[in-house]
Design a protein around this motif. Structure first.
Motif, PDB file in Angstrom:
ATOM      1  N   SER A  85       0.851  -1.192   0.000  1.00 21.96           N
ATOM      2  CA  SER A  85       0.000   0.000   0.000  1.00 21.96           C
ATOM      3  C   SER A  85       0.882   1.235   0.000  1.00 21.96           C
ATOM      4  O   SER A  85       2.035   1.191   0.443  1.00 21.96           O
ATOM      5  CB  SER A  85      -0.910   0.019   1.232  1.00 21.96           C
ATOM      6  OG  SER A  85      -0.168   0.314   2.401  1.00 21.96           O
ATOM      7  N   ASP A  86       0.334   2.332  -0.540  1.00 21.33           N
ATOM      8  CA  ASP A  86       1.014   3.609  -0.415  1.00 21.33           C
ATOM      9  C   ASP A  86      -0.012   4.735  -0.520  1.00 21.33           C
ATOM     10  O   ASP A  86      -1.147   4.517  -0.948  1.00 21.33           O
ATOM     11  CB  ASP A  86       2.134   3.774  -1.445  1.00 21.33           C
ATOM     12  CG  ASP A  86       1.610   4.159  -2.832  1.00 21.33           C
ATOM     13  OD1 ASP A  86       0.433   3.838  -3.122  1.00 21.33           O
ATOM     14  OD2 ASP A  86       2.359   4.771  -3.604  1.00 21.33           O
TER      15      ASP A  86
ATOM     16  N   ALA B 211      -6.833  -5.481   4.739  1.00 23.05           N
ATOM     17  CA  ALA B 211      -6.893  -4.355   3.805  1.00 23.05           C
ATOM     18  C   ALA B 211      -8.213  -3.608   3.930  1.00 23.05           C
ATOM     19  O   ALA B 211      -8.247  -2.370   3.901  1.00 23.05           O
ATOM     20  CB  ALA B 211      -6.694  -4.860   2.379  1.00 23.05           C
TER      21      ALA B 211
ATOM     22  N   ARG C 240      -3.776   3.493  -1.931  1.00 22.60           N
ATOM     23  CA  ARG C 240      -3.957   2.425  -2.917  1.00 22.60           C
ATOM     24  C   ARG C 240      -3.377   1.135  -2.334  1.00 22.60           C
ATOM     25  O   ARG C 240      -2.339   1.168  -1.677  1.00 22.60           O
ATOM     26  CB  ARG C 240      -3.240   2.776  -4.220  1.00 22.60           C
ATOM     27  CG  ARG C 240      -3.737   4.060  -4.862  1.00 22.60           C
ATOM     28  CD  ARG C 240      -2.914   4.450  -6.057  1.00 22.60           C
ATOM     29  NE  ARG C 240      -1.515   4.708  -5.705  1.00 22.60           N
ATOM     30  CZ  ARG C 240      -0.674   5.354  -6.507  1.00 22.60           C
ATOM     31  NH1 ARG C 240      -1.070   5.792  -7.673  1.00 22.60           N
ATOM     32  NH2 ARG C 240       0.574   5.556  -6.124  1.00 22.60           N
ATOM     33  N   MET C 241      -4.055   0.022  -2.606  1.00 22.30           N
ATOM     34  CA  MET C 241      -3.615  -1.263  -2.048  1.00 22.30           C
ATOM     35  C   MET C 241      -3.650  -2.342  -3.115  1.00 22.30           C
ATOM     36  O   MET C 241      -4.538  -2.351  -3.980  1.00 22.30           O
ATOM     37  CB  MET C 241      -4.512  -1.688  -0.879  1.00 22.30           C
ATOM     38  CG  MET C 241      -4.626  -0.665   0.231  1.00 22.30           C
ATOM     39  SD  MET C 241      -5.691  -1.238   1.564  1.00 22.30           S
ATOM     40  CE  MET C 241      -5.909   0.283   2.506  1.00 22.30           C
ATOM     41  N   GLY C 242      -2.673  -3.249  -3.026  1.00 25.53           N
ATOM     42  CA  GLY C 242      -2.613  -4.389  -3.931  1.00 25.53           C
ATOM     43  C   GLY C 242      -2.232  -5.654  -3.197  1.00 25.53           C
ATOM     44  O   GLY C 242      -1.374  -5.618  -2.306  1.00 25.53           O
TER      45      GLY C 242
ATOM     46  N   SER D  73       3.087  -5.635  -5.986  1.00 26.19           N
ATOM     47  CA  SER D  73       3.491  -4.232  -6.050  1.00 26.19           C
ATOM     48  C   SER D  73       2.882  -3.533  -7.264  1.00 26.19           C
ATOM     49  O   SER D  73       2.438  -2.376  -7.179  1.00 26.19           O
ATOM     50  CB  SER D  73       5.021  -4.152  -6.105  1.00 26.19           C
ATOM     51  OG  SER D  73       5.449  -2.814  -6.211  1.00 26.19           O
TER      52      SER D  73
ATOM     53  N   GLU E  44      -0.776  -2.699  -6.673  1.00 24.45           N
ATOM     54  CA  GLU E  44      -0.925  -1.493  -5.841  1.00 24.45           C
ATOM     55  C   GLU E  44      -0.751  -0.235  -6.676  1.00 24.45           C
ATOM     56  O   GLU E  44      -1.493   0.743  -6.531  1.00 24.45           O
ATOM     57  CB  GLU E  44       0.094  -1.557  -4.701  1.00 24.45           C
ATOM     58  CG  GLU E  44       0.135  -0.332  -3.817  1.00 24.45           C
ATOM     59  CD  GLU E  44       1.243   0.612  -4.217  1.00 24.45           C
ATOM     60  OE1 GLU E  44       0.927   1.803  -4.468  1.00 24.45           O
ATOM     61  OE2 GLU E  44       2.406   0.171  -4.299  1.00 24.45           O
ATOM     62  N   SER E  45       0.204  -0.246  -7.615  1.00 27.74           N
ATOM     63  CA  SER E  45       0.436   0.926  -8.466  1.00 27.74           C
ATOM     64  C   SER E  45      -0.726   1.150  -9.426  1.00 27.74           C
ATOM     65  O   SER E  45      -1.037   2.302  -9.776  1.00 27.74           O
ATOM     66  CB  SER E  45       1.736   0.749  -9.259  1.00 27.74           C
ATOM     67  OG  SER E  45       2.844   0.586  -8.391  1.00 27.74           O
TER      68      SER E  45
ATOM     69  N   ILE F 277      -8.826  -1.374  -3.482  1.00 31.60           N
ATOM     70  CA  ILE F 277      -8.035  -2.571  -3.168  1.00 31.60           C
ATOM     71  C   ILE F 277      -8.133  -3.496  -4.365  1.00 31.60           C
ATOM     72  O   ILE F 277      -9.223  -3.981  -4.711  1.00 31.60           O
ATOM     73  CB  ILE F 277      -8.561  -3.293  -1.909  1.00 31.60           C
ATOM     74  CG1 ILE F 277      -8.620  -2.353  -0.712  1.00 31.60           C
ATOM     75  CG2 ILE F 277      -7.693  -4.503  -1.588  1.00 31.60           C
ATOM     76  CD1 ILE F 277      -9.340  -2.940   0.491  1.00 31.60           C
TER      77      ILE F 277
END
Length: 460
Positions: free
Chosen positions: A230-231, A300, A326-328, A358, A361-362, A369
């Motif tokens: 996540s970021d 999440a 944002r989450m992946g 990763s 998430e991007s 999610i």
């Protein structure tokens, strides 16, 4: 290190200390034997034994003073046998005078019990008996149990001096032991504090393995795990708009809240990458791949809800633009373990499946999610997801099928307690589990008032 040295010095007497006590024993025995000698016609055997005792006390010091510590304890044990044997010879030469026998035998038992317990007691008494037997080759005791006052006085003074000196020595040792114990307790206290501080910089898996002493099991191995990334969207832009101190406080608050949620669901924080978080499920204490994936997605969802609540807090603190995350998530076989050099190791996870998590998430939209098809196949029974088709992911030749996580199925029915929606000019976040009873009516009135106004308004 200091405590260890102090403990060893307390457990093992030094050669100089042994010399003092052996000298007292030999002087007491020599004095007792000298008081028995007829100095008008001295017996060469008695004079020889007296000289032997004095030379023995002095010689043993030079024999042991330069020995390594590992040999000192063993040699002292053998020298104590010789001490007991010499006392046996002296008492035999004094025809077993009552008081010397009582005093020297008491001293033998005392030394044996202090230095080695019952086994040492038996060994020293055996050495004493051997000394008596050896004396029979050079002297035949009359066995009259003499009570000569001169002999008694000499032995009484010598042995009493020995016990007094030994008492002072034991008092000093106990005092040093108490000081050493206090120092050790202080060191243990500081070690616990340092260990706690250090544990905050290491993944729980690594810390627990080191504490158990089986960190060798952290070697790299293949496991099927769920990886979460996540970021915060546009975090770099935000760092230019607010002061560094405020940004640090905001980021620490965000990471602290997210870490609590990770711990609640049993994940392992692999690393913080600025505002980004990488979490693993299944690297340790796994209950199965399906359970790992379910807990990862549930985490999440919990993070997303908590961030919605935190957005209100941040807005009240002066941050106009809401922070969106944002989450992946992806599930697959990865290489988990320690990587690095002999001087620096890092516990992490490597592999294509990590890269895919990763990339998801991007590719996710703000407050979204995204999960892979592999993860979806494991959680579809408990999590409601929307099919978003296939997306092109950098580093992968084929398109990747992805799903958007909506919520846990149990929260989507009549027991639904979480509501969220967003449109142009409209944003709503409602977590009924967090609404206090005394705020319930106020929330209802606000919603009804907004709905009434919206119905009456003519929108062109």
């Amino acid at each position: 290190m200091t405590s260890k040295i102090d403990s060893e010095s307390l457990q093992t007497e030094t050669p100089i200390q042994q010399y003092y006590f052996r000298a007292l024993i030999c002087f007491a025995a020599s004095g007792t034997l000298a008081s028995f000698v007829n100095w008008n016609k001295p017996n060469p055997v008695y004079i020889g034994v007296i000289v032997l005792l004095l030379a023995y006390a002095y010689g043993t010091y030079f024999f042991t003073r330069k020995q390594i510590p590992e040999l000192v304890a063993r040699n002292n044990r053998w020298l104590s046998y010789i001490d007991a044997g010499l006392i046996g010879i002296v008492l035999s030469l004094t025809d077993f005078s009552i008081l010397p026998c009582v005093m020297f035998l008491t001293m033998i038992q005392f030394n044996a019990l202090i230095s080695g317990g019952i086994r040492k007691l038996l060994e020293d008494n055996t050495a004493f008996a051997a000394g008596v037997l050896i004396s029979l080759f050079i002297h035949s005791p009359q066995l009259i149990l003499s009570g000569n006052i001169q002999i008694s006085a000499a032995s009484l003074i010598g042995v009493a001096t020995y016990f007094l000196v030994y008492a002072i020595y034991m008092h000093q040792r106990l005092h040093k032991l108490m000081l050493s114990q206090k120092q050790l307790e202080n060191e243990q206290k500081w070690h616990k504090i340092r260990a706690y501080k250090l544990s905050r910089y290491l993944p729980p898996t690594v810390w627990q393995a080191i504490n158990r002493g089986d960190d060798k099991h952290l070697q790299a191995e293949r496991k099927r795990i769920s990886v979460f990334f996540s970021d915060i969207k546009d975090f770099s832009q935000l760092s230019e708009e607010i002061e560094a101190e405020a940004l640090t406080e905001l980021l620490n608050h965000y990471l602290t809240e997210m870490s609590k949620i990770v711990a609640h669901f049993g994940g392992t924080i692999d690393k913080f990458m600025g505002d980004g978080i990488m979490v693993l499920f299944g690297d340790s204490a796994s209950k199965g791949v399906k359970d790992d994936a379910t807990r990862c997605v549930a985490m999440a969802i919990a993070m997303k809800k908590r961030i919605k609540a935190m957005q209100v807090e941040w807005f009240n603190q002066g941050i106009k633009k809401p922070l969106q995350v944002r989450m992946g998530i992806n599930t697959g076989y990865c290489t988990v373990g320690t990587f690095g050099t002999s001087n620096h190791l890092d516990y992490t996870v490597l592999g294509t499946q990590v890269n895919l998590a990763s990339r998801l998430e991007s590719a996710a939209e703000p407050d979204e999610i995204l999960i892979s098809h592999e993860t979806w196949s494991l959680v579809k029974d408990t999590v409601m997801c929307r099919d978003k088709g296939e997306i092109t992911v950098k580093g992968f030749s084929m398109p990747v099928k992805v799903y958007q996580v909506a919520d846990l199925r149990k929260e989507m029915g009549k027991n639904q307690s979480y509501f969220e929606d967003r449109a142009e000019g409209f944003s709503m976040y409602l977590d009924m589990d967090k609404v206090r009873n005394y705020d319930k009516q106020k929330v209802i009135e606000t919603l009804e008032k907004a709905a009434s106004r919206l119905k009456d308004k003519v929108i062109v």
